[in-house]
Enzyme design. Sequence first.
Site, PDB file in Angstrom:
ATOM      1  N   HIS A  63       0.830  -1.204   0.000  1.00 11.96           N
ATOM      2  CA  HIS A  63       0.000   0.000   0.000  1.00 11.96           C
ATOM      3  C   HIS A  63       0.867   1.258   0.000  1.00 11.96           C
ATOM      4  CE1 HIS A  63      -3.292   2.707   0.859  1.00 11.96           C
ATOM      5  NE2 HIS A  63      -2.708   3.115   1.970  1.00 11.96           N
ATOM      6  N   GLN A  80     -11.743   2.783   4.992  1.00 12.57           N
ATOM      7  CA  GLN A  80     -10.887   2.573   3.832  1.00 12.57           C
ATOM      8  C   GLN A  80     -11.591   1.732   2.772  1.00 12.57           C
ATOM      9  OE1 GLN A  80      -7.622   1.042   6.216  1.00 12.57           O
ATOM     10  NE2 GLN A  80      -6.326   2.770   5.650  1.00 12.57           N
TER      11      GLN A  80
END
Length: 268
Positions: free
Chosen positions: A154, A215
């Site tokens: 990420h 998220q």
Amino acid sequence: MTSLIHMMVSNYKEIEEINKVIKVNTWPLMASPGPMLCIVGSYLAFVLKVGPRMMEKRPAYQLNGPLIAYNAFQVLFSIWLTNNAFHPLIVGAILSPRCGISKGGQSATDLELQSVISSSAWWYFMAKMSELLDTVFFVLRKKQNQITFLHVYHHTMTAVVSWTYVKFLPGEQCALLGLINSFVHVVMYAYYLIAALGPQYKKYLWWKKYITWLQLVQFVIVLGYLIMVLMMDCKVPKALTYFMMTNMVIFLYLFGDFYRKAYKPKRV
């Protein structure tokens, strides 16, 4: 495949013309990918090899003061980025995506829109670069269990992709991602800030799982928005739309898998 390559080349040429006017290449770290790749490469080397080996026979650093300062900075920076994303031109582009990079020349409004988007995107890129310190702190505190594939992937991808976005494909359709993601990071770093204040504040941290939930929601919203932009045939760089859709699907899978393993009740 041929049409996709042609589309990417066409987008690149149009962006290059705009970038020459905005002078993106004069901005820090934007002249070439070299400096960015060196930073990301050093990050990967440290968090995967050098750091753990260096800390192997050392006690974990506490770093309470630096962590409080770092997380407070990230909260303020994320608030500022969120506020930036509410620029009238950016909001207009989100609500009515068209193409600030239209064939046949750009109007003053087109150039102003592209300048605002590129500038905001560059600051967003700088935020992603600064967030690489998250993992560095994990290494120094010997929190190896938190340095997962998801975490490293990420941070690496957001740094590289945000640089590429500013340099080559600053389309309007990704403005929504910058807005939502900056807000999510306000919440996330506020959580980390409270956690860094000490164990006496642990009772206020019951909402950890909702950060991952936020998220996941952002990925769903952005993916849906990108599909809508594609279906409506909005005049924005389609190569970027396809790329970001793929990235959203990957993040949805990885974060969804993390949420399932971390928070779903385990069957006996």
